[in-house]
Design a protein around this motif. Structure first.
Motif, short mmCIF file in Angstrom:
data_model
loop_
_atom_site.label_atom_id
_atom_site.label_comp_id
_atom_site.label_asym_id
_atom_site.label_seq_id
_atom_site.Cartn_x
_atom_site.Cartn_y
_atom_site.Cartn_z
N HIS A 1 -105.18 98.77 71.35
CA HIS A 1 -104.46 99.68 72.25
C HIS A 1 -104.87 99.46 73.70
O HIS A 1 -104.04 99.62 74.62
CB HIS A 1 -104.70 101.12 71.82
N THR A 2 -106.14 99.13 73.94
CA THR A 2 -106.58 98.86 75.31
C THR A 2 -105.88 97.63 75.86
O THR A 2 -105.42 97.61 77.01
CB THR A 2 -108.11 98.65 75.34
N ARG A 3 -105.78 96.59 75.05
CA ARG A 3 -105.11 95.37 75.49
C ARG A 3 -103.63 95.60 75.76
O ARG A 3 -103.06 95.05 76.71
CB ARG A 3 -105.29 94.28 74.43
N GLN B 1 -101.98 95.25 79.23
CA GLN B 1 -101.16 94.04 79.14
C GLN B 1 -102.02 92.79 79.40
O GLN B 1 -101.67 91.91 80.17
CB GLN B 1 -99.99 94.11 80.13
N ASN B 2 -103.14 92.76 78.71
CA ASN B 2 -104.09 91.66 78.90
C ASN B 2 -104.80 91.39 77.57
O ASN B 2 -105.61 92.20 77.11
CB ASN B 2 -105.11 92.03 79.97
N ASP B 3 -104.50 90.26 76.95
CA ASP B 3 -105.09 89.93 75.65
C ASP B 3 -106.51 89.39 75.75
O ASP B 3 -107.15 89.15 74.73
CB ASP B 3 -104.22 88.89 74.92
N THR B 4 -107.01 89.18 76.97
CA THR B 4 -108.37 88.66 77.11
C THR B 4 -109.41 89.77 77.22
O THR B 4 -110.60 89.50 77.24
CB THR B 4 -108.48 87.76 78.35
N ILE B 5 -108.94 91.03 77.30
CA ILE B 5 -109.87 92.14 77.41
C ILE B 5 -110.66 92.28 76.11
O ILE B 5 -110.10 92.20 75.01
CB ILE B 5 -109.11 93.46 77.68
N GLY B 6 -111.95 92.50 76.22
CA GLY B 6 -112.76 92.68 75.03
C GLY B 6 -114.03 93.45 75.33
O GLY B 6 -114.70 93.18 76.33
N GLY B 7 -114.35 94.41 74.47
CA GLY B 7 -115.58 95.18 74.63
C GLY B 7 -116.74 94.54 73.89
O GLY B 7 -116.63 93.45 73.35
#
Length: 453
Positions: free
Chosen positions: A140-142, A146-152
């Motif tokens: 849901h964050t991605r 609108q960014n598939d490179t986001i990661g926690g």
């Protein structure tokens, strides 16, 4: 989906002083962040700011921010910097230092900050969310950004168990620091592939091993250093915990420059010359009667001595006050070098007071003393500025210097500096930080292409 521990977290938070502001347009600086204010008659208040555009993601963002508060991450900063722990961190960094190409010493503190930020996120995410909930939150964050490179930060991704404390995770990281760094590099590479090549999907074992082999013995690229530095800024102080896009920011990043006056220096010798020019204070001596002034110049054709009142300009050596930022983001070698630089002029400035400050008073000395061993801590330099001004009652003829990397809340600096009447100067050794002036007459900036020592 509502996280299983959502109500439990809310009950615990209700025992604390906090406010929540929801805003569907909140994307800058992050979709969720927390600020802890300290100047309040009721004590410290945690202010949470949450993007609620996605109703299903909102409780997850709230819980993540609340987790850093409930697990006392804002209160345990001082415990991070005991001497034993600092030695462990130094030893770990020395194992991988060659990868950083760290001529300026910039990544010494950056390395420490990054490790703390990662392990604290490990604790929050793994103790509050199940694996299914974590994947839901990530997806849901991605979508929202609108960014598939986001990661926690998730412990299982690094081969660590779930549900441990930040301190336990830190010990695991330090025991296998090379493996941790390798995994970090692989993840950065995968994100870059998604960003640059449109890659989407699961990395095959062969591709994973190929990437791993590519990094063996190779120094960090600029992209990797940027990712590493980005992580180092998250939760960087006791009073602000920026979050949301799983990246960090520097406190006070939104302060507009009050007056721009920056001077570059290229090395310590160059710095010393510029500092000495700033420290010369011009003044006027008392009016003097020169009995032979006109006679010597044959101004008058008479034997009568006609004196002249003469004005003389003098240069004075002011009282000098130095505030050294020794917080965790500042490299200890830089503090040592700057202290030695000022010691070279100790004969010219006999009255000098030096205060060492992180998020609290650490000690003080003069230029005649040996260099104290004060290093590490959170960051609240504004309170140090206030401390010196109140204790020594600085006057117009005095000179005040702050030596720092400016990784702090500069809005608080601006408030504190406005209360001072003396000459205000600063040395900002961090050449990579945007130029923001909170109110100094001049800031000496380390040239981006130079070495500081």
């Amino acid at each position: 989906m509502i996280p299983a521990k959502y109500e439990e977290v809310k009950v615990q938070m209700d025992s604390l002083l906090y406010t929540v502001e929801y805003d569907s347009e909140l994307f800058s600086p992050y979709i969720a962040y927390t600020i802890q204010t300290k100047k309040n008659t009721l004590g410290k208040i945690n202010r949470l700011y949450i993007n609620n555009r996605d109703p299903e993601l909102t409780p997850f963002l709230f819980m993540h921010e609340a987790g850093h508060i409930l697990f006392a991450h804002t209160r345990c900063l001082k415990s991070r910097f005991d001497a034993f722990l600092l030695e462990k961190l130094k030893a770990a960094f020395n194992q991988v230092k060659i990868l950083f190409d760290d001529d300026l010493g910039h990544f010494t503190g950056c390395f420490t900050d990054t490790l703390f930020n990662v392990v604290m996120d490990f604790e929050v995410n793994s103790r509050l969310f199940s694996e299914e909930e974590w994947e839901f939150m990530q997806a849901h964050t991605r979508t929202l950004l609108q960014n598939d490179t986001i990661g926690g930060q998730w412990p299982l991704d690094y081969g660590f168990p779930l549900g441990k404390t930040w301190n336990e995770y830190l010990n695991m990281v330090l025991l296998n620091i090379k493996d941790f760094i390798n995994y970090f590099r692989i993840e950065s590479k995968i994100k870059q592939m998604r960003r640059d090549e449109g890659f989407d999907g699961v990395i095959s074992e062969s591709t994973y091993q190929k990437i791993k082999k590519e990094f063996k013995g190779k120094k960090f690229s600029l992209t990797e250093l940027h990712d590493f530095e980005r992580l180092s800024h998250a939760h960087s102080s006791e009073y602000a915990i920026p979050h949301g896009s799983m990246s960090g920011c520097t406190r006070g990043a939104f302060l507009e420059p009050t007056k721009v006056c920056f001077i570059n220096y290229t090395n310590m010798k160059d710095l010393l010359g510029k500092v000495k020019k700033l420290l010369i204070v011009k003044g006027r001596a008392p009016l003097l009667r020169n009995q032979l002034y006109n006679t010597n110049r044959r101004r008058y054709s008479t034997n009568v001595i006609i004196p002249k009142t003469v004005k003389y300009n003098t240069t004075k050596r002011p009282n000098l006050y130095l505030l050294f930022d020794i917080s965790g983001s500042v490299d200890a070698k830089m503090v040592h070098d700057f202290f030695l630089t000022f010691q070279t002029i100790k004969q010219e400035f006999t009255y000098t007071k030096i205060v060492f400050w992180a998020d609290h008073f650490n000690g003080e000395c003069t230029l005649e003393d040996k260099i104290p061993d004060y290093y590490g801590g959170g960051t609240d330099i504004a309170s140090g500025i206030t401390y010196i001004n109140k204790k020594y009652e600085l006057r117009k003829k005095d000179v005040f210097f702050v030596i720092s990397d400016f990784c702090d809340n500069l809005e608080d600096w601006a408030v504190a500096l406005k209360k001072m009447e003396c000459k205000l100067y600063a040395i900002d050794w961090n050449s990579k930080k945007p130029k923001i002036n909170p109110g100094f007459e001049k800031i000496l900036m380390n040239s981006p292409v130079s070495h500081s020592a």
